[in-house]
Design a protein around this motif. Structure first.
Motif, mmCIF file in Angstrom:
data_model
loop_
_atom_site.group_PDB
_atom_site.id
_atom_site.type_symbol
_atom_site.label_atom_id
_atom_site.label_comp_id
_atom_site.label_asym_id
_atom_site.label_seq_id
_atom_site.Cartn_x
_atom_site.Cartn_y
_atom_site.Cartn_z
ATOM 1 N N ASN A 279 35.668 53.145 -2.040
ATOM 2 C CA ASN A 279 36.377 52.476 -1.908
ATOM 3 C C ASN A 279 36.701 51.690 -0.798
ATOM 4 O O ASN A 279 37.355 50.571 -0.853
ATOM 5 N N LYS A 280 36.343 51.867 0.604
ATOM 6 C CA LYS A 280 36.697 51.100 1.724
ATOM 7 C C LYS A 280 35.737 50.282 1.791
ATOM 8 O O LYS A 280 36.270 49.348 3.131
ATOM 9 N N ARG A 281 34.163 50.331 1.278
ATOM 10 C CA ARG A 281 33.274 48.907 1.772
ATOM 11 C C ARG A 281 33.415 48.025 0.452
ATOM 12 O O ARG A 281 33.099 46.770 0.792
ATOM 13 N N SER B 298 35.793 57.572 -1.090
ATOM 14 C CA SER B 298 36.414 57.448 -0.091
ATOM 15 C C SER B 298 35.650 56.358 0.515
ATOM 16 O O SER B 298 35.789 55.300 1.073
ATOM 17 N N LYS C 94 43.770 51.521 1.788
ATOM 18 C CA LYS C 94 42.703 50.281 2.388
ATOM 19 C C LYS C 94 42.958 49.799 2.722
ATOM 20 O O LYS C 94 42.160 49.802 4.672
ATOM 21 N N GLU D 256 43.854 51.571 6.391
ATOM 22 C CA GLU D 256 42.760 52.267 6.766
ATOM 23 C C GLU D 256 42.433 54.313 6.644
ATOM 24 O O GLU D 256 41.632 54.585 7.420
ATOM 25 N N TRP D 257 42.783 54.235 5.571
ATOM 26 C CA TRP D 257 42.980 55.804 5.202
ATOM 27 C C TRP D 257 41.969 56.756 5.286
ATOM 28 O O TRP D 257 41.443 55.619 3.866
ATOM 29 N N PRO D 258 41.829 57.785 5.496
ATOM 30 C CA PRO D 258 39.903 57.922 5.868
ATOM 31 C C PRO D 258 39.281 58.022 3.976
ATOM 32 O O PRO D 258 38.358 57.979 3.527
ATOM 33 N N CYS E 15 40.087 58.001 -0.555
ATOM 34 C CA CYS E 15 40.519 56.905 -1.085
ATOM 35 C C CYS E 15 41.669 57.753 -1.907
ATOM 36 O O CYS E 15 41.898 58.926 -1.737
#
Length: 377
Positions: free
Chosen positions: A243-245, A240, A312, A315-317, A319
């Protein structure tokens, strides 16, 4: 005065670190596990077996643990659909024998396979780093990394790798995490690309303490079930954050999949009474080909990238998580713990010998020095 006292109490409560799953979370996790086992075949009844794949002749896919079980089916079906498949395995001889068999079977269908074997041992982080170095040295694109290999030593006492890490943690989380980060240069060359982590519904009963990921502090009594479920939850959390970064322009998406409850070689490590149960309820349990469908879907479906990018952007917390019925699913409540996820991210980089800014450096095209790899040869 009462307000001040109450505020002080709330602050103190917020400092108390969560030590385990609450009983409601624990009950919900086991309910999800039992429900999936009993009804997974019904929920997945709309799927074809084998899973039909779109044209993938231009894809290069690395599949770890591809000499047995789900991994074998994933590698075989990708290869027969036209992909360039790299079998990343510990037993290279067994992989070569499989390729020969597949080639004979495919020759009659007029299909020329493009499969190769590269050795890697996930119980050695040196081996993982050297594998990534060897692949990156080709300067070739990588379109799909499938972290499939895993272990579940049911009933076994706590064991540690030569790197000093609990074996479930290393094979199921640390090694795939290291491989994913180190292969980013090749994944960028293959953009749009994907990292697909074969996870488990059992992450719902996992709990990760980032300060005690090795489960050696004595605060918790180790069990193989704990080792397995915790490692799978750690994988979701790390995925998660990764994927966010990863910026959208990198074109790399990270997702986890549940294959369902599958009859694979893990049954060899089960107690005899549990093995008997496996044989008594074949209707409820997927075979390896059925268990491979969610991973194949996640690796090849053209709409997966759009779904991951949507999560993404919102901004779903966590993945993307694909269920055994090849549909979006929601990971466990604990997987949504953003603070713990970032703690797991930082601790994982530390344990795998990567600098805290490894991701940023790799995205900028810089070299990253890992504690493991060529320097250890």
């Amino acid at each position: 005065m009462a307000t001040t006292s109450s505020s002080s109490g709330d602050n103190e409560a917020s400092k108390i670190k969560k030590q385990c799953l609450g009983w409601i979370e624990w009950f919900r996790g086991w309910f999800c596990l039992i429900y999936e086992m009993l009804f997974q075949r019904i929920m997945a009844s709309h799927l074809h077996n084998p899973m039909p794949l779109p044209p993938i002749n231009d894809l290069t896919c690395i599949v770890t643990g591809s000499t047995s079980g789900i991994g074998l089916e994933i590698a075989r079906q990708l290869a027969q659909a036209g992909a360039h498949v790299v079998m990343a395995v510990r037993n290279t001889k067994a992989a070569q024998e499989l390729i020969q068999k597949w080639s004979v079977d495919s020759a009659g269908l007029g299909i020329a396979l493009n499969v190769e074997v590269m050795g890697v041992d996930l119980l050695s982080l040196d081996s993982v780093a050297r594998f990534a170095e060897a692949w990156n040295a080709r300067s070739a694109p990588l379109h799909v990394l499938i972290n499939n290999a895993g272990i579940f030593s049911i009933g076994e006492p706590q064991k540690f790798s030569k790197d000093g890490y609990e074996e479930h943690l290393q094979v199921n989380h640390l090694a795939p995490a290291l491989l994913s980060v180190l292969l980013l240069p090749s994944l960028i060359r293959g953009s749009p690309s994907r990292i697909v982590n074969v996870n488990s519904i059992m992450h719902h009963v996992g709990f990760v303490d980032a300060e005690d990921m090795n489960i050696t502090s004595g605060k918790r009594k180790f069990s193989s079930l704990m080792g397995y479920s915790n490692s799978k939850l750690a994988q979701v959390m790390f995925s998660s954050v990764l994927n966010k970064r990863l910026p959208a322009e990198s074109g790399i998406n990270v997702l986890c999949v549940s294959p369902g409850i599958v009859q694979t070689n893990v049954a060899r490590d089960l107690p005899k009474i549990v093995q008997s149960t496996y044989r008594l309820v074949p209707y409820f349990i997927f075979n390896a080909q059925e268990g491979s469908r969610s991973t194949l879907f996640a690796a090849t479906d053209p709409q997966i990238s759009e779904y991951c990018e949507l999560l993404k952007a919102d901004e779903w917390p966590v993945c993307a998580f694909i269920s055994q019925e090849c549909r979006p699913a929601n990971p466990s409540e604990e997987a949504h713990n953003i603070q713990t996820a970032y703690e797991v991210w930082e601790k994982t980089l530390e344990m795998t010998g990567l600098p805290s800014d490894a991701l940023e450096k790799l995205l900028e095209g810089e070299n990253v020095k890992c504690r493991y790899g060529h320097e250890q040869q």
